[in-house]
Scaffold this motif. Sequence first.
Motif, short mmCIF file in Angstrom:
data_model
loop_
_atom_site.label_atom_id
_atom_site.label_comp_id
_atom_site.label_asym_id
_atom_site.label_seq_id
_atom_site.Cartn_x
_atom_site.Cartn_y
_atom_site.Cartn_z
N UNK A 134 -8.40 -12.19 -7.11
CA UNK A 134 -8.77 -13.03 -5.88
C UNK A 134 -7.59 -13.52 -5.32
N UNK A 135 -6.12 -13.11 -5.83
CA UNK A 135 -4.94 -13.40 -5.00
C UNK A 135 -4.58 -12.42 -4.32
N UNK A 136 -4.90 -11.15 -4.75
CA UNK A 136 -4.76 -9.83 -3.98
C UNK A 136 -5.59 -9.89 -2.73
N UNK A 137 -6.94 -10.24 -2.92
CA UNK A 137 -7.71 -10.05 -1.88
C UNK A 137 -7.62 -11.29 -0.64
N UNK A 138 -7.31 -12.37 -1.17
CA UNK A 138 -6.90 -13.55 -0.39
C UNK A 138 -5.66 -13.27 0.44
N UNK A 139 -4.47 -12.92 -0.30
CA UNK A 139 -3.37 -12.42 0.17
C UNK A 139 -3.41 -11.34 1.21
N UNK A 140 -4.04 -10.32 1.09
CA UNK A 140 -4.04 -9.16 1.94
C UNK A 140 -4.86 -9.73 3.31
N UNK A 141 -6.04 -10.46 3.18
CA UNK A 141 -6.81 -10.98 4.10
C UNK A 141 -5.95 -12.02 5.06
N UNK A 142 -5.51 -12.79 4.32
CA UNK A 142 -4.62 -13.94 5.05
C UNK A 142 -3.41 -13.17 5.80
N UNK A 154 -10.70 -5.16 3.08
CA UNK A 154 -10.71 -3.69 2.73
C UNK A 154 -9.45 -3.31 1.59
N UNK A 155 -8.52 -3.67 2.34
CA UNK A 155 -7.20 -3.40 1.49
C UNK A 155 -7.09 -4.32 0.07
N UNK A 156 -7.62 -5.40 0.14
CA UNK A 156 -7.78 -6.45 -0.90
C UNK A 156 -8.57 -5.89 -1.80
N UNK A 157 -9.67 -5.10 -1.57
CA UNK A 157 -10.51 -4.55 -2.52
C UNK A 157 -10.23 -3.06 -3.19
N UNK A 158 -9.08 -2.31 -2.43
CA UNK A 158 -8.54 -1.17 -2.81
C UNK A 158 -7.31 -1.11 -3.34
N UNK A 159 -6.61 -2.08 -3.53
CA UNK A 159 -5.32 -2.20 -4.12
C UNK A 159 -5.74 -2.07 -5.87
N UNK A 160 -4.87 -1.60 -6.49
CA UNK A 160 -5.23 -1.13 -7.79
C UNK A 160 -4.95 -2.52 -8.78
N UNK A 186 -3.78 -4.93 -10.97
CA UNK A 186 -2.28 -5.25 -11.63
C UNK A 186 -1.13 -4.87 -10.94
N UNK A 187 -1.42 -4.61 -9.54
CA UNK A 187 -0.59 -4.22 -8.52
C UNK A 187 0.07 -5.71 -8.01
N UNK A 188 1.54 -5.60 -7.73
CA UNK A 188 2.15 -6.54 -7.33
C UNK A 188 1.65 -7.33 -5.96
N UNK A 189 1.84 -8.49 -5.71
CA UNK A 189 1.54 -9.12 -4.61
C UNK A 189 2.38 -8.36 -3.45
N UNK A 190 3.40 -8.02 -3.60
CA UNK A 190 4.26 -7.20 -2.57
C UNK A 190 3.44 -5.99 -2.07
N UNK A 191 2.91 -5.54 -3.03
CA UNK A 191 2.02 -4.20 -2.59
C UNK A 191 1.14 -4.46 -1.69
N UNK A 192 0.27 -5.57 -1.90
CA UNK A 192 -0.64 -6.02 -1.27
C UNK A 192 -0.24 -6.69 0.46
N UNK A 193 0.84 -7.20 0.29
CA UNK A 193 1.48 -7.74 1.57
C UNK A 193 2.14 -6.62 2.50
N UNK A 194 2.59 -5.70 1.74
CA UNK A 194 3.19 -4.38 2.50
C UNK A 194 2.05 -3.67 3.24
N UNK A 195 0.77 -3.51 2.49
CA UNK A 195 -0.24 -2.60 2.79
C UNK A 195 -0.97 -3.44 4.14
#
Length: 166
Positions: A35-43, A72-78, A80-89
């Motif tokens: 939930x954190x990854x998808x919310x962060x990448x979308x936001x 899409x990015x939020x659902x494709x980031x592996x 356990x990845x860090x939030x930095x990966x989602x942010x950069x993507x």
Amino acid sequence: MNTIIRVLKQPKLQLLVLLVILAVVGLAGQHDWASRIILLSTAVAAALAAEWAFFGAVPAISLQSAAITGGIIGMLVSPGSSLLVAWVAAVSAVASKKLFTFRKLQHICNPAAAGLLLTIAIFGNQINWWGNSSVIIVVLGAGIILYRIHRLSLPFSYFIGRTLAA
């Protein structure tokens, strides 16, 4: 009620609703990271697009596209990845919409793919679709959207090519 129906007739919003459904169903039983990854990448994607729209760099309609890209990015980031990966993507995906364009109208590559490709190059992370992949939801949802935008030939050409390559 008429407003909701009118809004849901837009293909981009239909895709966004489909992504939300897949994310909600996929989040059941997932860890808190999902939930954190998808919310962060979308936001991040939507905020960056909103900032560019505010300054007149991109049209405001691209906010829908940015939310779809972030989802899409939020659902494709592996997992356990860090939030930095989602942010950069997310940042690189939205930036690729503006930087890699053809005649200043259309982006050349899929922005989510461009952002994820950059994170693979930088961080070496893997891509893993963790969102729900229910065949019924995907076929019905995507089928309706592709029918509405007159692009039903896309999946058929993919399946024919996939069959011939096998």
